[in-house]
Design a protein around this motif. Structure first.
Motif, PDB file in Angstrom:
ATOM      1  N   SER B 246       0.837  -1.202   0.000  1.00 35.66           N
ATOM      2  CA  SER B 246       0.000   0.000   0.000  1.00 35.66           C
ATOM      3  C   SER B 246       0.872   1.252   0.000  1.00 35.66           C
ATOM      4  CB  SER B 246      -0.945  -0.020   1.203  1.00 35.66           C
ATOM      5  OG  SER B 246      -0.186  -0.118   2.390  1.00 35.66           O
ATOM      6  N   HIS B 247       1.986   1.194   0.684  1.00 35.19           N
ATOM      7  CA  HIS B 247       2.832   2.380   0.692  1.00 35.19           C
ATOM      8  C   HIS B 247       4.298   1.987   0.875  1.00 35.19           C
ATOM      9  CE1 HIS B 247       4.071   6.506   1.398  1.00 35.19           C
ATOM     10  NE2 HIS B 247       4.776   6.060   2.428  1.00 35.19           N
ATOM     11  N   ALA B 248       5.032   1.866  -0.202  1.00 34.65           N
ATOM     12  CA  ALA B 248       6.457   1.571  -0.099  1.00 34.65           C
ATOM     13  C   ALA B 248       7.172   2.837   0.312  1.00 34.65           C
ATOM     14  CB  ALA B 248       6.981   1.087  -1.444  1.00 34.65           C
ATOM     15  N   ARG B 249       8.046   2.722   1.295  1.00 34.42           N
ATOM     16  CA  ARG B 249       8.731   3.935   1.768  1.00 34.42           C
ATOM     17  C   ARG B 249      10.062   4.143   1.052  1.00 34.42           C
ATOM     18  NH1 ARG B 249       9.801   4.274   7.575  1.00 34.42           N
ATOM     19  NH2 ARG B 249      10.080   6.491   7.161  1.00 34.42           N
ATOM     20  N   HIS B 250      10.723   3.038   0.685  1.00 34.92           N
ATOM     21  CA  HIS B 250      12.031   3.214   0.051  1.00 34.92           C
ATOM     22  C   HIS B 250      11.861   3.466  -1.449  1.00 34.92           C
ATOM     23  CE1 HIS B 250      16.178   2.544  -1.139  1.00 34.92           C
ATOM     24  NE2 HIS B 250      16.501   2.613   0.139  1.00 34.92           N
ATOM     25  N   PRO B 251      12.603   4.407  -2.008  1.00 31.86           N
ATOM     26  CA  PRO B 251      12.466   4.693  -3.445  1.00 31.86           C
ATOM     27  C   PRO B 251      12.698   3.452  -4.318  1.00 31.86           C
ATOM     28  CG  PRO B 251      13.815   6.369  -2.393  1.00 31.86           C
ATOM     29  CD  PRO B 251      13.546   5.322  -1.347  1.00 31.86           C
ATOM     30  N   TYR B 252      13.592   2.578  -3.877  1.00 32.24           N
ATOM     31  CA  TYR B 252      13.860   1.366  -4.674  1.00 32.24           C
ATOM     32  C   TYR B 252      12.658   0.435  -4.649  1.00 32.24           C
ATOM     33  CZ  TYR B 252      15.947  -3.067  -6.101  1.00 32.24           C
ATOM     34  OH  TYR B 252      16.201  -4.250  -6.741  1.00 32.24           O
ATOM     35  N   SER B 253      12.070   0.258  -3.462  1.00 32.60           N
ATOM     36  CA  SER B 253      10.875  -0.595  -3.357  1.00 32.60           C
ATOM     37  C   SER B 253       9.771  -0.026  -4.231  1.00 32.60           C
ATOM     38  CB  SER B 253      10.362  -0.657  -1.920  1.00 32.60           C
ATOM     39  OG  SER B 253      11.422  -0.818  -1.027  1.00 32.60           O
ATOM     40  N   ALA B 254       9.612   1.277  -4.174  1.00 28.42           N
ATOM     41  CA  ALA B 254       8.588   1.918  -4.982  1.00 28.42           C
ATOM     42  C   ALA B 254       8.845   1.642  -6.464  1.00 28.42           C
ATOM     43  CB  ALA B 254       8.583   3.410  -4.728  1.00 28.42           C
ATOM     44  N   GLY B 255      10.104   1.714  -6.834  1.00 25.18           N
ATOM     45  CA  GLY B 255      10.467   1.417  -8.223  1.00 25.18           C
ATOM     46  C   GLY B 255      10.112  -0.002  -8.590  1.00 25.18           C
ATOM     47  N   LEU B 256      10.433  -0.940  -7.707  1.00 26.75           N
ATOM     48  CA  LEU B 256      10.110  -2.352  -7.972  1.00 26.75           C
ATOM     49  C   LEU B 256       8.605  -2.524  -8.163  1.00 26.75           C
ATOM     50  CD1 LEU B 256      12.156  -4.622  -5.523  1.00 26.75           C
ATOM     51  CD2 LEU B 256      12.455  -4.353  -7.984  1.00 26.75           C
ATOM     52  N   LEU B 257       7.846  -1.909  -7.264  1.00 32.09           N
ATOM     53  CA  LEU B 257       6.393  -2.056  -7.323  1.00 32.09           C
ATOM     54  C   LEU B 257       5.839  -1.499  -8.622  1.00 32.09           C
ATOM     55  CD1 LEU B 257       5.224  -1.202  -3.709  1.00 32.09           C
ATOM     56  CD2 LEU B 257       5.438  -3.425  -4.817  1.00 32.09           C
ATOM     57  N   SER B 258       6.417  -0.406  -9.062  1.00 32.88           N
ATOM     58  CA  SER B 258       5.882   0.222 -10.266  1.00 32.88           C
ATOM     59  C   SER B 258       6.132  -0.640 -11.495  1.00 32.88           C
ATOM     60  CB  SER B 258       6.506   1.590 -10.467  1.00 32.88           C
ATOM     61  OG  SER B 258       7.843   1.435 -10.867  1.00 32.88           O
ATOM     62  N   CYS B 259       6.968  -1.619 -11.349  1.00 29.97           N
ATOM     63  CA  CYS B 259       7.196  -2.528 -12.468  1.00 29.97           C
ATOM     64  C   CYS B 259       6.023  -3.481 -12.649  1.00 29.97           C
ATOM     65  CB  CYS B 259       8.481  -3.329 -12.279  1.00 29.97           C
ATOM     66  SG  CYS B 259       9.926  -2.295 -12.207  1.00 29.97           S
ATOM     67  N   ILE B 260       5.179  -3.619 -11.616  1.00 30.52           N
ATOM     68  CA  ILE B 260       3.999  -4.477 -11.779  1.00 30.52           C
ATOM     69  C   ILE B 260       2.857  -3.585 -12.242  1.00 30.52           C
ATOM     70  CG2 ILE B 260       2.630  -6.279 -10.712  1.00 30.52           C
ATOM     71  CD1 ILE B 260       4.476  -6.177  -8.348  1.00 30.52           C
ATOM     72  N   PRO B 261       2.309  -3.813 -13.400  1.00 34.19           N
ATOM     73  CA  PRO B 261       1.347  -2.890 -14.000  1.00 34.19           C
ATOM     74  C   PRO B 261       0.174  -2.544 -13.100  1.00 34.19           C
ATOM     75  CG  PRO B 261       1.935  -4.634 -15.534  1.00 34.19           C
ATOM     76  CD  PRO B 261       2.593  -4.936 -14.245  1.00 34.19           C
ATOM     77  N   GLN B 262      -0.522  -3.567 -12.564  1.00 34.17           N
ATOM     78  CA  GLN B 262      -1.775  -3.259 -11.897  1.00 34.17           C
ATOM     79  C   GLN B 262      -1.554  -2.468 -10.622  1.00 34.17           C
ATOM     80  OE1 GLN B 262      -0.471  -6.167 -12.246  1.00 34.17           O
ATOM     81  NE2 GLN B 262      -0.978  -7.656 -10.646  1.00 34.17           N
ATOM     82  N   LYS B 312      11.452   1.205  13.722  1.00 35.04           N
ATOM     83  CA  LYS B 312      10.132   1.476  13.132  1.00 35.04           C
ATOM     84  C   LYS B 312       9.440   0.186  12.707  1.00 35.04           C
ATOM     85  CE  LYS B 312      10.472   6.191  12.077  1.00 35.04           C
ATOM     86  NZ  LYS B 312      11.845   6.401  11.561  1.00 35.04           N
ATOM     87  N   GLN B 313       8.131   0.250  12.658  1.00 32.64           N
ATOM     88  CA  GLN B 313       7.368  -0.890  12.173  1.00 32.64           C
ATOM     89  C   GLN B 313       7.702  -1.190  10.717  1.00 32.64           C
ATOM     90  OE1 GLN B 313       5.405  -3.069  13.456  1.00 32.64           O
ATOM     91  NE2 GLN B 313       4.760  -3.949  11.505  1.00 32.64           N
ATOM     92  N   GLN B 314       7.817  -0.129   9.888  1.00 33.41           N
ATOM     93  CA  GLN B 314       8.173  -0.309   8.483  1.00 33.41           C
ATOM     94  C   GLN B 314       9.569   0.246   8.277  1.00 33.41           C
ATOM     95  OE1 GLN B 314       5.305   1.266   5.756  1.00 33.41           O
ATOM     96  NE2 GLN B 314       6.326   0.416   3.961  1.00 33.41           N
ATOM     97  N   ALA B 315      10.549  -0.634   8.473  1.00 36.69           N
ATOM     98  CA  ALA B 315      11.935  -0.175   8.509  1.00 36.69           C
ATOM     99  C   ALA B 315      12.445   0.108   7.103  1.00 36.69           C
ATOM    100  CB  ALA B 315      12.818  -1.227   9.165  1.00 36.69           C
ATOM    101  N   VAL B 316      13.148   1.237   6.903  1.00 35.20           N
ATOM    102  CA  VAL B 316      13.797   1.515   5.618  1.00 35.20           C
ATOM    103  C   VAL B 316      15.209   2.006   5.846  1.00 35.20           C
ATOM    104  CG1 VAL B 316      11.815   2.057   4.151  1.00 35.20           C
ATOM    105  CG2 VAL B 316      12.817   3.832   5.604  1.00 35.20           C
ATOM    106  N   ALA B 317      16.060   1.825   4.841  1.00 34.13           N
ATOM    107  CA  ALA B 317      17.404   2.364   4.898  1.00 34.13           C
ATOM    108  C   ALA B 317      17.472   3.475   3.851  1.00 34.13           C
ATOM    109  CB  ALA B 317      18.432   1.277   4.618  1.00 34.13           C
ATOM    110  N   CYS B 318      17.074   4.665   4.225  1.00 34.86           N
ATOM    111  CA  CYS B 318      17.030   5.771   3.260  1.00 34.86           C
ATOM    112  C   CYS B 318      17.026   7.089   4.013  1.00 34.86           C
ATOM    113  CB  CYS B 318      15.768   5.658   2.399  1.00 34.86           C
ATOM    114  SG  CYS B 318      15.571   7.028   1.251  1.00 34.86           S
ATOM    115  N   PHE B 319      17.698   8.102   3.476  1.00 37.19           N
ATOM    116  CA  PHE B 319      17.705   9.418   4.111  1.00 37.19           C
ATOM    117  C   PHE B 319      16.438  10.184   3.771  1.00 37.19           C
ATOM    118  CE2 PHE B 319      22.357   8.681   3.671  1.00 37.19           C
ATOM    119  CZ  PHE B 319      22.594   8.507   5.031  1.00 37.19           C
ATOM    120  N   ARG B 320      15.855   9.882   2.620  1.00 42.51           N
ATOM    121  CA  ARG B 320      14.636  10.613   2.239  1.00 42.51           C
ATOM    122  C   ARG B 320      13.547   9.639   1.827  1.00 42.51           C
ATOM    123  NH1 ARG B 320      15.343  14.293  -2.399  1.00 42.51           N
ATOM    124  NH2 ARG B 320      13.405  15.171  -1.619  1.00 42.51           N
ATOM    125  N   PRO B 321      13.045   8.870   2.792  1.00 45.25           N
ATOM    126  CA  PRO B 321      12.020   7.891   2.412  1.00 45.25           C
ATOM    127  C   PRO B 321      10.763   8.578   1.921  1.00 45.25           C
ATOM    128  CG  PRO B 321      12.240   7.986   4.795  1.00 45.25           C
ATOM    129  CD  PRO B 321      13.305   8.856   4.246  1.00 45.25           C
TER     130      PRO B 321
END
Ligand SMILES: Nc1ncnc2c1ncn2[C@@H]1O[C@H](COP(=O)(O)OP(=O)(O)OP(=O)(O)O)[C@@H](O)[C@H]1O
Ligand code: SF4
Ligand SMILES: [Mg+2]
Lengths: 316, 322, 279
Positions: B246-262, B312-321
């Motif tokens: 529902s909400h990827a915090r890391h830019p890379y995760s977001a990128g991965l998700l956007s690869c799935i069309p739906q 955090k509950q949704q842990a990320v390794a990013c300076f600008r999640p």
């Protein structure tokens, strides 16, 4: 076993057998020395000449003569030796057991040791033990069979060395005398084949060890012993068996040729050597033709053994 | 809190090539509870398989350097085990399912032989008992004629059936943890569904902890509770599946998700496919490894490495999640 | 051979050692051919079986000939046999392999495979004897026998490589342009197998030298001149009487040269990465 598979293998062997016998026929019968004049007295008449040629079968058509040769090989009715007048089949029957007794221990030891060293080197591949074994096998491959034989003879059979074994001969009547005469030839055979065998077996084993299913077995707790002796060995049985089957006729013939002529052992190798030096055609053509045929048969049997060993071949 | 079925602390793997050595896995930690499925996702070459092999201790002992403060199964540290002590654990407490069922099974032994060898090794018992267990485990993965499968050689079965048999082998001793390394990648869609379904069933049945390595986010969403995103040997995001999708915090995760069309339809498209390539191990940039490809990169990202904010509950390794 | 291959070869000390040994022997052979060394190999220059001395480094043989001179001359013989056999069998094997590979699974391929199968089925020394028998004392019988049997391995390897390379795109392109099959093989495919031929060639060279020794001992080998094989055959009578000159000189040289070639072939195989193809 699958009957169609066997039939196919056997059918595949037939052109090979025809080819092998045809080559020996061409080289030794058709282009071989003409014996007409050896059998004739001085100043033979034309009739005498043609009579002898007819007796020798020289006037028959090419294919008929090839047929004659095939028939000789199949019926083992191989004619008489030029030099001793004895039937060739009798000579072969007498000498073959000697040759087998001579080369068998060396053949088995050479393969077993090669297998063991190859397995060891493959398991420790890249480590110092592997490097040691592989360097030693390159050294082994670089020593000529003849040098090994002469060197061993100096070391073991002469007063310049240990002088433990006979210089030559084969007076075998019991186990003691067998060991006495067979040791040095066996050592020579082992030394000359070990380098090649070790390298070959190592390559086979490395390929098998790096297969995916070995890692699976490892992931389920198989011990190194299980990995090597259950999975690796059973999977490598086909290349290993093939090599052994392939090399049997070569070791028996080529090995005994050199060992027997050098050590004066009355086996098939010495008979062949004498036939080569004296130009005894009936013996040579029998030996060449028969080994060729035996080799092809060994190949065919080998292919059938596959289907016993490898389930993938048996049930396509 | 109960002890997790699998806990990995600070695992690193370095490959030595000549004089220098490079990290293929760089200080990752995570834990999986019993009965829980956690996914490890990331692009090809990011170190997923190496992580799995390192946990089992299957990496070769020369040329590779594996380090960790602990790898615990049900609280017992297995990281220091060697030789027969380690072999006892493999297949009994932790089992692995491999990517390619075509080559992962020994072609010259029947499946029954291979599975019973595992059971006999770890659990022992009489011949008949072992045979019974093998049949049971084959039945449990859905084979209706388990005897026939046990008598079959791998080449006689389809890829999907082989993978099911592999799962039977993994579950025959009921291990606490199963690592499945892309178990469905080489299979077609319908077979894939069957495999995942069986894994799911066995997980709830035996309360097994599953680490599912996968490229396929759709699969992950369907069959896992937690998910870890890996990039260049590091974990970038670690959270439960729902939060990630529902909400990827890391830019890379977001990128991965956007690869799935739906999925990209439901959120503002940021990167449709992630530009650039995964750097080879050893050629990682000094700061955040994702910086060269990141649309949100700023100067700080190139200077130091962002740590995973595990509190955090949704842990990320990013300076600008996100 | 590319630059990186050379770099890799140079960083392999065993390979470099092997190369040095081979080059050294090759130089000796060159000197013999150009008349600088070993010319006195048939001269009787001393008593029979003299011990090693500053005049005769390895002593003399039964006839009083200098063993050193004969060893040097034998080096040239070894190279002559090795070069002729390697060159001819490589050419023959390449042609046959290329034909079989390009027209794979045709009757031509079957024919080449059958021929290979037949030749591989006859134990080599027997085949050499049969050839010698048919040619009746021809000095080239030994060379011929080796060429006719040694090409089969080269052919097998080239066949495999040609079949592999055939699939590649630039061959497709050449076909699309309309180059006829065989021209394509020789222009595009064979240059890509050069590295394999180099390695296989050095393996054949070793086999040829090794075989010459055995055949010469059996009386089927070199007929004019002297070779290490003939010297070893001579020594087999002498060692029992304690004369080791022939054995040490010929056996030692043979070992050094074979070792050099084996190390070189191994290093080449690693540097050119041809293990897959050769096996
Ligand atoms: N023997 C090795 N020597 C050096 N580096 C290696 C070695 N084996 C793997 N690597 C490196 O480790 C990294 C991680 O590899 P790994 O197999 O774990 O990737 P993966 O995430 O499983 O990819 P895939 O999805 O393709 O299976 C890769 O970048 C690879 O280059
Ligand atoms: S740390 Fe910076 S570069 Fe790295 S992912 Fe976050 S924003 Fe992008
Ligand atoms: Mg992987």
């Amino acid at each position: 076993m699958n009957r169609r598979y066997i039939t196919r293998r056997v059918l595949y062997g037939i052109p090979l057998i025809l080819g092998v016998t045809f080559v020996s026929f061409l080289l030794m019968v058709y282009f071989g020395p003409d014996k007409t004049y050896e059998l004739l007295g001085k100043n033979p008449t034309t009739e005498q000449i043609s009579e002898v040629r007819r007796a020798l079968g020289y006037d028959r058509a090419f294919l008929l003569r090839y047929g004659d040769y095939l028939r000789e090989l199949v019926t083992l009715d191989l004619g008489l030796s030029d030099s001793s007048g004895e039937p060739v089949s009798v000579i072969l029957k007498r000498t073959l057991p000697v040759s087998i007794a001579l080369v068998l221990p060396g053949f088995i030891l050479g393969n077993l040791m090669g297998l063991a060293l190859g397995l060891l080197a493959a398991w420790y591949r890249g480590k110092w033990l592997d490097k040691l074994v592989m360097s030693a096998s390159v050294v082994g491959m670089s020593v000529s069979f003849l040098v090994i034989i002469i060197g061993l003879q100096i070391l073991l059979c002469t007063p310049y060395g240990l002088n433990l074994f006979p210089v030559r001969g084969w007076q075998v009547h019991d186990l003691g005398s067998y060991l006495y005469y067979v040791t040095v030839p066996t050592l020579a055979l082992v030394l000359v084949t070990l380098g090649y065998n070790t390298r070959f077996y190592r390559a086979v084993m490395v390929e098998e060890i790096e297969r995916d299913h070995i890692r699976t077995a490892q992931a389920y707790g198989a011990s190194p012993r299980e990995l090597l002796f259950r999975h690796v060995l059973k999977n490598s049985l086909i290349p290993v068996l093939t090599r052994i089957m392939f090399s049997v006729p070569f070791v028996v013939i080529s090995g005994s040729l050199l060992l027997e002529s050098y050590f004066g052992i009355p086996g098939i190798g010495l008979v062949t050597f004498n036939a080569i030096t004296s130009g005894d055609q009936p013996i040579l053509k029998a030996v060449v033709g028969l080994t060729g045929v035996l080799f092809v048969l060994a190949l065919t049997v080998n292919d059938m053994l596959y289907s016993l060993v490898d389930p993938r071949v048996a049930k396509p | 809190m109960s002890t997790p079925a699998l806990a990995v602390h600070d695992l690193s793997v370095r490959f030595k090539t000549g004089a220098d050595s490079r990290h293929a896995v760089d200080g990752i930690s995570f834990s999986i509870d019993a009965g829980e499925a956690t996914a490890l996702v990331g692009e090809s070459g990011c170190g997923k398989t190496i992580t799995a092999l390192a946990i089992l201790g299957l990496l070769p002992d020369s040329g590779v350097h594996v380090e960790s403060s602990a790898i615990e199964i049900n609280g017992r540290d297995i990281s220091g085990l060697t030789g027969s002590r380690r072999r006892e654990v493999l297949g009994r407490d932790i089992a692995m399912i491999f990517q390619n069922p075509g080559t992962a099974l020994d072609p010259v032994f029947t499946l029954g032989r291979q599975i019973s060898a595992v059971y006999a090794r770890h659990c022992g018992g009489g011949k008949e008992h072992i045979r019974q267990k093998v049949i049971e485990s084959l039945e449990a993965v859905g084979f209706s004629q388990p005897q026939d499968i046990a008598a079959a050689y791998p080449h006689q079965l389809s890829g999907g059936m082989r993978q099911l048999a592999m799962i039977a082998m993994a579950t025959v001793c009921k291990p606490a943890v199963i690592i499945a390394d892309e178990p469905t990648t080489s299979l077609d869609n319908s077979t894939r569904a069957v495999i995942l379904q069986q894994l799911e069933r066995l997980r709830t049945l035996h309360q097994t902890a599953i680490l599912l390595v996968s490229h396929d986010l759709a699969t992950v969403r369907q069959s896992c509770q937690k998910v870890m995103v890996m990039y260049c040997g590091r974990l970038l995001e670690k959270t439960d599946c729902e939060s990630l999708f529902s909400h990827a915090r890391h830019p890379y995760s977001a990128g991965l998700l956007s690869c799935i069309p739906q999925i990209s339809d439901t959120r503002p498209a940021m990167i449709n496919s992630i530009p650039g390539q995964v750097p080879a191990a050893g050629e990682f940039p000094p700061g955040c490894h994702f910086a060269p490809r990141c649309p949100r990169v700023e100067s700080m990202c190139n200077q130091s490495v962002p740590a995973l904010d595990t509190d955090k509950q949704q842990a990320v390794a990013c300076f600008r999640p996100l | 051979m590319t630059g990186t291959t050379w770099q890799r070869l140079k960083s392999d000390p065993l390979g470099v050692g092997g190369l040095c040994v081979v080059v050294l022997f090759a130089l000796v052979a060159l000197c013999v051919w150009s008349g600088l060394l070993g010319q006195g190999w048939s001269e009787v220059s001393g008593e029979r079986w003299e011990n090693a001395s500053s005049d005769h480094w390895f002593g003399t043989n039964l006839l009083g000939q200098d063993i050193l001179q004969r060893t040097l001359f034998g080096t040239a013989t070894a190279f002559e046999v090795g070069l002729i056999v390697t060159a001819c069998s490589t050419i023959l094997g390449t042609l046959m392999g290329a034909l079989a590979g390009w027209y794979s699974h045709s009757w031509l391929d079957e024919l080449v495979l059958w021929l290979k199968g037949v030749l591989d089925s006859i134990p080599f020394y027997l085949f050499a004897a049969a050839v010698a028998f048919a040619l009746q004392g021809n000095p080239w019988a030994m060379h011929l026998a080796m060429i006719v049997t040694f090409w089969t391995t080269t052919a097998r390897i080239i066949r495999g490589e040609v079949m592999r390379i055939k699939e590649r795109e630039f061959i497709e392109a050449a076909r699309a342009i309309g180059l006829p099959g065989l021209v394509t093989v020789f222009r595009h495919v064979l240059p890509n197998t050069f590295h394999i031929l180099l390695v296989q060639g050095s393996i054949v060279f070793v086999a040829a030298i090794n075989t010459e020794v055995i055949l010469s001992f059996l009386g089927l080998g070199i007929q004019d001149g002297v070779s290490w094989g003939l010297m070893l055959a001579e020594s087999s009578q002498e060692v029992l009487a304690g004369h080791f000159g022939n054995f040490a000189a010929a056996g030692g040289s043979l070992f050094l040269l074979l070792m050099g070639f084996n190390l070189l072939a191994d290093a080449l195989q690693d540097a050119l990465d041809t293990r897959r193809a050769i096996r």
